[in-house]
Design a protein around this motif. Structure first.
Motif, mmCIF file in Angstrom:
data_model
loop_
_atom_site.group_PDB
_atom_site.id
_atom_site.type_symbol
_atom_site.label_atom_id
_atom_site.label_comp_id
_atom_site.label_asym_id
_atom_site.label_seq_id
_atom_site.Cartn_x
_atom_site.Cartn_y
_atom_site.Cartn_z
ATOM 1 N N LEU A 59 0.826 -1.088 -0.059
ATOM 2 C CA LEU A 59 -0.126 0.177 0.100
ATOM 3 C C LEU A 59 0.869 1.374 0.099
ATOM 4 C CD1 LEU A 59 -2.926 1.195 0.073
ATOM 5 C CD2 LEU A 59 -2.829 1.057 2.812
ATOM 6 N N LEU B 78 2.295 1.826 -3.504
ATOM 7 C CA LEU B 78 1.148 2.372 -4.159
ATOM 8 C C LEU B 78 0.740 3.861 -4.061
ATOM 9 C CD1 LEU B 78 -0.845 1.361 -6.533
ATOM 10 C CD2 LEU B 78 -2.461 0.527 -4.511
ATOM 11 N N CYS B 79 0.636 4.151 -2.690
ATOM 12 C CA CYS B 79 0.380 5.548 -2.528
ATOM 13 C C CYS B 79 1.496 6.486 -2.379
ATOM 14 C CB CYS B 79 -0.558 5.381 -1.109
ATOM 15 S SG CYS B 79 -2.028 4.721 -0.939
ATOM 16 N N CYS C 134 -5.935 -8.060 3.029
ATOM 17 C CA CYS C 134 -5.814 -7.030 2.273
ATOM 18 C C CYS C 134 -5.877 -5.398 3.031
ATOM 19 C CB CYS C 134 -6.857 -7.073 1.016
ATOM 20 S SG CYS C 134 -6.746 -5.797 0.030
ATOM 21 N N LEU D 256 -6.397 -1.930 3.040
ATOM 22 C CA LEU D 256 -7.243 -0.977 2.327
ATOM 23 C C LEU D 256 -6.898 0.589 2.836
ATOM 24 C CD1 LEU D 256 -10.675 -2.478 1.758
ATOM 25 C CD2 LEU D 256 -8.891 -2.796 0.559
ATOM 26 N N HIS E 1 -6.158 2.834 -0.275
ATOM 27 C CA HIS E 1 -5.884 2.179 -1.599
ATOM 28 C C HIS E 1 -6.637 3.123 -2.676
ATOM 29 C CE1 HIS E 1 -6.142 -0.655 -4.930
ATOM 30 N NE2 HIS E 1 -4.894 -1.051 -4.213
#
Length: 194
Positions: free
Chosen positions: A20, A23-24, A55, A57, A77
């Motif tokens: 995460l 991704l962020c 997962c 989020l 996410h």
């Protein structure tokens, strides 16, 4: 309704948190950085997971520095943004700061990150200044935001009001939130599955 679980970060979720973060933020913190935070008594790391899943989020972190909560991370996410997840994480961080006896909260945010600025403004954060060229990847300035009054007698009323708004928003999007007992007791944190 799909259940979300707000809980403290544990080592089993570190791989998902790193994914995460990548991704962020493009890899803001390393595995070693997150492990240090897990071991620090001055750090609160909270995650939002789909109930029964590994997962992650959403993620939030604060550092307790003297009487101040320095919010270092609030991330959701990209596929789950604008559903109320960020609000739930921010509310939990503010509640955690209050429990620690901290008086105020502060953070830095990119001046171009309008969605984050909107989120913080909903929780009465105000700009206190700018850090010039704070972000080395782009040279962009950071807005320094502050939110005082965490120990004010009326602050619990604000938390309750925000909680109601967040629960309503989550329900509108077919989500419900469960707060794990290791995170907050019912008396400490009111945002629970109603």
């Amino acid at each position: 309704m799909t259940s979300l679980e707000l809980r403290r970060l544990t080592s089993e979720f570190l791989p998902a948190v790193l994914a995460l973060d990548q991704l962020c933020f493009g890899g803001l913190w390393t595995l070693e950085g997150y492990q240090r935070e897990l071991e620090s008594p001055n750090s609160d790391l909270l995650i939002l997971v789909a109930h029964g899943s590994s997962c992650v989020l959403g993620l939030g972190c604060l550092w307790a520095i003297l009487d101040e909560a320095h919010l270092t991370i609030v991330a959701v996410h990209p596929n789950y943004q604008r559903l109320g997840f960020g609000q739930a994480i921010l509310l939990a961080l503010l509640q955690s700061a209050r429990q620690r006896g901290l008086e105020r909260a502060t953070l830095e945010v990119r001046i171009s990150n309008q969605s984050a600025l909107n989120l913080y403004q909903k929780f009465d954060f105000r700009e206190a200044g700018r850090r010039k060229r704070y972000y080395p990847d782009t040279g962009e300035d950071a807005s320094i935001l502050w939110r005082g009054g965490l120990q004010h007698p009326n602050f619990p009323n604000l938390l309750t009001s925000w909680q109601t708004q967040i629960c309503d928003r989550l329900h509108e999007n077919n989500w419900t939130l469960i707060v794990t007992p290791d995170t907050f007791t019912t008396e400490e944190f009111l945002l629970t599955d109603a």
